[in-house]
Design an enzyme around this catalytic site. Sequence first.
Site, PDB file in Angstrom:
ATOM      1  N   CYS A   1     125.954  47.104  59.914  1.00 16.28           N
ATOM      2  CA  CYS A   1     125.156  48.075  60.885  1.00 16.28           C
ATOM      3  C   CYS A   1     124.458  49.708  60.736  1.00 16.28           C
ATOM      4  O   CYS A   1     126.256  50.233  61.308  1.00 16.28           O
ATOM      5  CB  CYS A   1     125.319  47.178  62.369  1.00 16.28           C
ATOM      6  SG  CYS A   1     124.511  47.683  63.021  1.00 16.28           S
TER       7      CYS A   1
ATOM      8  N   CYS B   1     125.302  50.552  64.901  1.00 12.28           N
ATOM      9  CA  CYS B   1     126.560  50.142  65.075  1.00 12.28           C
ATOM     10  C   CYS B   1     126.996  51.361  65.050  1.00 12.28           C
ATOM     11  O   CYS B   1     128.023  51.697  65.737  1.00 12.28           O
ATOM     12  CB  CYS B   1     126.670  49.017  64.962  1.00 12.28           C
ATOM     13  SG  CYS B   1     126.232  47.357  64.852  1.00 12.28           S
TER      14      CYS B   1
END
Length: 105
Positions: free
Chosen positions: A32, A35
């Site tokens: 991600c 993230c």
Amino acid sequence: MVKQIESKSAFQEVLDSAGDKLVVVDFSATWCGPCKMIKPFFHALSEKFNNVVFIEVDVDDCKDIAAECEVKCMPTFQFFKKGQKVGEFSGANKEKLEATINELL
């Protein structure tokens, strides 16, 4: 310091042992992009707020925790006090993350 959670029992143990402290959970995944972007900031906040417990849960490694906490996208930040969820939001929003911590302290 940010604690990496590897199991559902470890997750529950952190919530139980935190007592009155705020627990901030970062649900993320290695693949991600957002993230990865917010991770250093999350770690910096853990140094700034030493009276708050910061933990990371990899949703691929701990699917059971992610499902139980109803995590739909990454990153999702959840906030717990005395074992109860007191806040949540999704997205790599640094300002909102710090503001929510300040609000819940």
